[in-house]
Design a protein around this motif. Structure first.
Motif, mmCIF file in Angstrom:
data_model
loop_
_atom_site.group_PDB
_atom_site.id
_atom_site.type_symbol
_atom_site.label_atom_id
_atom_site.label_comp_id
_atom_site.label_asym_id
_atom_site.label_seq_id
_atom_site.Cartn_x
_atom_site.Cartn_y
_atom_site.Cartn_z
ATOM 1 N N ASP A 177 -34.570 -7.918 -5.754
ATOM 2 C CA ASP A 177 -35.764 -7.065 -5.707
ATOM 3 C C ASP A 177 -35.753 -6.170 -4.473
ATOM 4 O OD1 ASP A 177 -36.734 -8.251 -8.005
ATOM 5 O OD2 ASP A 177 -38.046 -9.645 -6.933
ATOM 6 N N ASN A 178 -35.262 -6.707 -3.353
ATOM 7 C CA ASN A 178 -35.327 -6.012 -2.076
ATOM 8 C C ASN A 178 -34.006 -5.358 -1.682
ATOM 9 O OD1 ASN A 178 -38.029 -6.796 -1.729
ATOM 10 N ND2 ASN A 178 -37.398 -8.784 -0.931
ATOM 11 N N THR A 179 -33.124 -5.160 -2.674
ATOM 12 C CA THR A 179 -31.830 -4.516 -2.431
ATOM 13 C C THR A 179 -31.599 -3.427 -3.467
ATOM 14 O OG1 THR A 179 -30.929 -6.640 -1.651
ATOM 15 C CG2 THR A 179 -29.359 -4.882 -2.116
ATOM 16 N N LEU A 180 -31.249 -2.240 -3.011
ATOM 17 C CA LEU A 180 -30.784 -1.196 -3.918
ATOM 18 C C LEU A 180 -29.277 -1.335 -4.038
ATOM 19 C CD1 LEU A 180 -31.008 1.378 -5.630
ATOM 20 C CD2 LEU A 180 -30.854 2.702 -3.500
ATOM 21 N N VAL A 181 -28.809 -1.624 -5.249
ATOM 22 C CA VAL A 181 -27.379 -1.808 -5.511
ATOM 23 C C VAL A 181 -26.889 -0.648 -6.369
ATOM 24 C CG1 VAL A 181 -25.607 -3.334 -6.441
ATOM 25 C CG2 VAL A 181 -27.699 -4.315 -5.460
ATOM 26 N N ILE A 182 -25.803 -0.009 -5.936
ATOM 27 C CA ILE A 182 -25.180 1.064 -6.713
ATOM 28 C C ILE A 182 -23.777 0.608 -7.088
ATOM 29 C CG2 ILE A 182 -24.418 3.469 -6.747
ATOM 30 C CD1 ILE A 182 -26.934 2.551 -4.178
ATOM 31 N N TYR A 183 -23.526 0.525 -8.391
ATOM 32 C CA TYR A 183 -22.224 0.113 -8.926
ATOM 33 C C TYR A 183 -21.564 1.360 -9.496
ATOM 34 C CZ TYR A 183 -18.932 -2.537 -11.916
ATOM 35 O OH TYR A 183 -17.808 -3.045 -12.528
ATOM 36 N N TRP A 184 -20.401 1.766 -8.969
ATOM 37 C CA TRP A 184 -19.883 3.092 -9.256
ATOM 38 C C TRP A 184 -18.357 3.129 -9.227
ATOM 39 C CZ3 TRP A 184 -17.288 5.839 -5.214
ATOM 40 C CH2 TRP A 184 -17.324 5.190 -3.970
ATOM 41 N N SER A 185 -17.809 4.228 -9.725
ATOM 42 C CA SER A 185 -16.378 4.506 -9.640
ATOM 43 C C SER A 185 -16.197 5.932 -9.144
ATOM 44 C CB SER A 185 -15.698 4.316 -10.994
ATOM 45 O OG SER A 185 -14.287 4.420 -10.867
ATOM 46 N N PRO A 219 -19.891 7.044 -14.314
ATOM 47 C CA PRO A 219 -20.386 5.739 -14.775
ATOM 48 C C PRO A 219 -21.038 4.949 -13.641
ATOM 49 C CG PRO A 219 -18.020 5.644 -14.459
ATOM 50 C CD PRO A 219 -18.424 7.056 -14.165
ATOM 51 N N VAL A 220 -22.312 5.200 -13.421
ATOM 52 C CA VAL A 220 -23.064 4.623 -12.305
ATOM 53 C C VAL A 220 -24.185 3.752 -12.851
ATOM 54 C CG1 VAL A 220 -24.530 5.133 -10.318
ATOM 55 C CG2 VAL A 220 -22.531 6.573 -10.802
ATOM 56 N N LEU A 221 -24.326 2.565 -12.299
ATOM 57 C CA LEU A 221 -25.453 1.687 -12.604
ATOM 58 C C LEU A 221 -26.231 1.404 -11.320
ATOM 59 C CD1 LEU A 221 -23.792 -0.986 -14.933
ATOM 60 C CD2 LEU A 221 -25.063 1.043 -15.618
ATOM 61 N N LEU A 222 -27.537 1.276 -11.445
ATOM 62 C CA LEU A 222 -28.419 0.958 -10.332
ATOM 63 C C LEU A 222 -29.132 -0.352 -10.623
ATOM 64 C CD1 LEU A 222 -30.086 4.488 -10.124
ATOM 65 C CD2 LEU A 222 -27.961 3.752 -9.018
ATOM 66 N N PHE A 223 -29.364 -1.136 -9.582
ATOM 67 C CA PHE A 223 -29.999 -2.441 -9.760
ATOM 68 C C PHE A 223 -31.019 -2.699 -8.656
ATOM 69 C CE2 PHE A 223 -25.806 -2.757 -11.657
ATOM 70 C CZ PHE A 223 -26.044 -3.415 -12.856
ATOM 71 N N GLY A 224 -32.005 -3.564 -8.982
ATOM 72 C CA GLY A 224 -32.944 -4.071 -7.991
ATOM 73 C C GLY A 224 -33.951 -3.036 -7.537
ATOM 74 N N ALA A 225 -34.124 -2.969 -6.211
ATOM 75 C CA ALA A 225 -34.947 -1.947 -5.542
ATOM 76 C C ALA A 225 -36.374 -1.871 -6.079
ATOM 77 C CB ALA A 225 -34.270 -0.578 -5.629
ATOM 78 N N LYS A 226 -37.006 -3.011 -6.276
ATOM 79 C CA LYS A 226 -38.408 -2.967 -6.670
ATOM 80 C C LYS A 226 -39.268 -2.368 -5.562
ATOM 81 C CE LYS A 226 -38.588 -6.537 -10.237
ATOM 82 N NZ LYS A 226 -39.238 -7.785 -10.705
#
Length: 513
Positions: free
Chosen positions: A427-435, A449-456
């Motif tokens: 919740d408290n982390t912005l995660v960027i998964y990318w190439s 191809p980018v995915l974002l996670f968390g960051a509430k």
């Protein structure tokens, strides 16, 4: 103690009393958390995977194993994104975000992609001059004219370092930022940096280029750097003494704040109460230190030794990836750092998936969409360029492998409470998964191809698939949109030349609610 002395007590004075002991390593970041506006740590994590993503066969469309089907909220997972199904409501998929670079620029395309995705891109000079990147010392003119040359570096600091410098909630920890990798190739400081480095610093604004922050590939070295020998060898008695010492210091500070109340104007009393509330939260965190819930370093087993017919890099890659992930998670849990970057492999990765999956005992788990084991014995970069007998399925297996490892980390973060402040680590982390490229074979820059996670804490709109349209945005737009959501309003464009319209096309509307 005199009143004058009481009124001069500051956070710096309190921290000075902690010195450089194990207590300081644990307490300093918690104090930073307690005095932040949100009360919870805020974090940034960049996770890079090399060589682009899976493409379809002759009859398939590019990246058809990556993009979901459906609309913004009713989308259906693709074969690769299905790895993250348990994180659906914590994930955002973005389509129509390009890598801000030009294919015709001189220099290696994977290296250019790695820099352009996380650093401000240079100004395009037009077809008459394709020299745009800052040149590293020692490269000849002929090397600089090479379409695939590795002669360059980033123009300025990378976004993680800029955010660390400008966003207060990312500061205040013992380790400002961490750079790691699960590939020995990525950590080879004798090789060109553009293909290997995610994070760049720049202390001299007049310097031509930025300085690479090389990632460390050895989990045991990262472990020692993060947790330190004092914390590694700490027993129950030592932890109890540390807690008693910290409690005594907090009692001392609380008493001074209470004594200060009669001496300040009524308008300032809320600030005193805010500090007292922060100390109460801090005490709760300190009681958790050493319990195994808040700050227990992971146990790392010895990595595999080299097996017959494969490199040590191949033999250790899977276990090294898992260990780095555990270190990052626990480092965040202990609030020892709030900024990290991790790369599975460098842009021209030679990791051999036939061999590394065999070493990990995963050949039967990772099969193509027809249920067949990987056939190709070429390296990752080679199969991304259609080398071997069945590269479409081989690159899919590689992408699925990295998606699964990343999903495992993020699910653990989702299920890990973040101290006493509520919410989870994710919740408290912005995660960027990318190439660094989309389709590896052509070094494509479109629809990254980018995915974002968390960051509430940023109100990231989890569960949504944003389809912005062809070439609607670049990663520069993503970074400025994120900066605005994070309160860093001064960042209105992100490029080596301010407001370059080629890279700065506007806000990613709706991303953060």
């Amino acid at each position: 103690m005199t009143k004058d002395r009481t009124t001069r007590i500051r956070r710096r004075s309190f921290l000075a009393g902690l010195g450089t002991t194990a207590a300081a390593n644990l307490v300093r970041p918690i104090i930073a958390q307690a005095q932040s506006k949100t009360g919870a740590p805020q974090r940034l994590l960049l996770i890079h995977r090399p060589c682009g993503t899976a493409i379809g066969g002759p009859a398939g469309s590019p990246m058809d194993k990556w993009w979901p089907s459906g609309g913004t909220t009713n989308w259906v997972s693709s074969p690769i994104i299905s790895s993250f199904d348990q994180l659906r409501n914590d994930m955002v998929i973005v389509k129509g975000v390009d890598c801000p670079r030009i294919q015709g620029w001189l220099g290696d395309k994977h290296g250019a992609g790695m820099i352009a995705m996380t650093s401000p891109s240079p100004k395009d000079k037009g077809s008459s001059d394709r020299h745009v990147w800052p040149v590293l010392p020692g490269y000849t003119v002929a090397q600089q004219n090479d379409t695939n040359g590795k002669f360059f570096t980033a123009p300025d600091m990378s976004i993680d370092q800029l955010f660390l410098k400008k966003i207060a909630s990312l500061q205040g920890t013992r380790i400002p930022s961490l750079q790691t990798t699960a590939s020995m190739e990525s950590a080879d400081v004798t090789a060109p940096s553009c293909l290997r480095v995610v994070s760049y610093s720049k202390s001299d604004p007049m310097a031509v280029g930025a300085t690479p922050l090389w990632p460390e590939s050895r989990p045991d070295v990262v472990f020692k750097n993060v947790f330190g020998s004092a914390m590694m060898n700490m027993g129950a008695d030592q932890l109890a003494k540390i807690q008693a010492q910290n409690k005594s210091l907090l009692d001392y500070l609380t008493g001074d704040l209470q004594a200060l109340r009669p001496q300040v104007p009524l308008s300032q009393l809320p600030k005193i109460d805010q500090h007292l509330s922060a100390i109460r939260d801090l005490e709760k965190n300190l009681r958790m230190v050493g319990t195994g819930r808040a700050c227990a370093p992971p146990t790392l087993a010895a990595l595999p030794t080299m097996a017959s017919g494969m490199s040590l890099n191949d033999a250790q890659h899977y276990q090294a990836s898992l260990q780095h992930m555990q270190i990052i998670k626990t480092m965040f849990q202990c609030d020892l750092s709030r900024v990290a970057s991790f790369t599975f492999g460098y842009g021209n990765s030679n990791l051999n998936f036939s061999r590394l999956l065999k070493a990990a005992g995963l050949l039967d788990k990772y099969k193509d969409t027809q249920g067949n084991q990987i056939q190709d014995t070429e390296g990752h970069h080679a199969i991304s360029h259609q080398g071997g007998t069945d590269p479409q399925d081989a690159i899919y297996i590689a992408d699925k492998f990295y998606a699964d490892i990343t999903a495992q980390l993020l699910l653990e973060m989702k299920n890990t409470p973040d101290g006493t402040t509520g919410g989870s680590l994710l919740d408290n982390t912005l995660v960027i998964y990318w190439s660094e490229v989309s389709v590896g074979n052509v070094h494509d820059t479109s629809d990254m191809p980018v995915l974002l996670f968390g960051a509430k804490f940023l109100n990231l709109q989890g569960g949504k698939y944003f389809q912005f349209g062809d070439h609607a945005h670049t990663m520069a737009d993503f970074w400025t949109t994120t900066a605005q959501a994070w309160g860093y309003g001064a960042l209105t464009s992100y490029s080596a030349v301010a407001n370059d319209p080629m890279w700065n096309k506007g806000t990613l509307t709706g991303l953060y609610g």
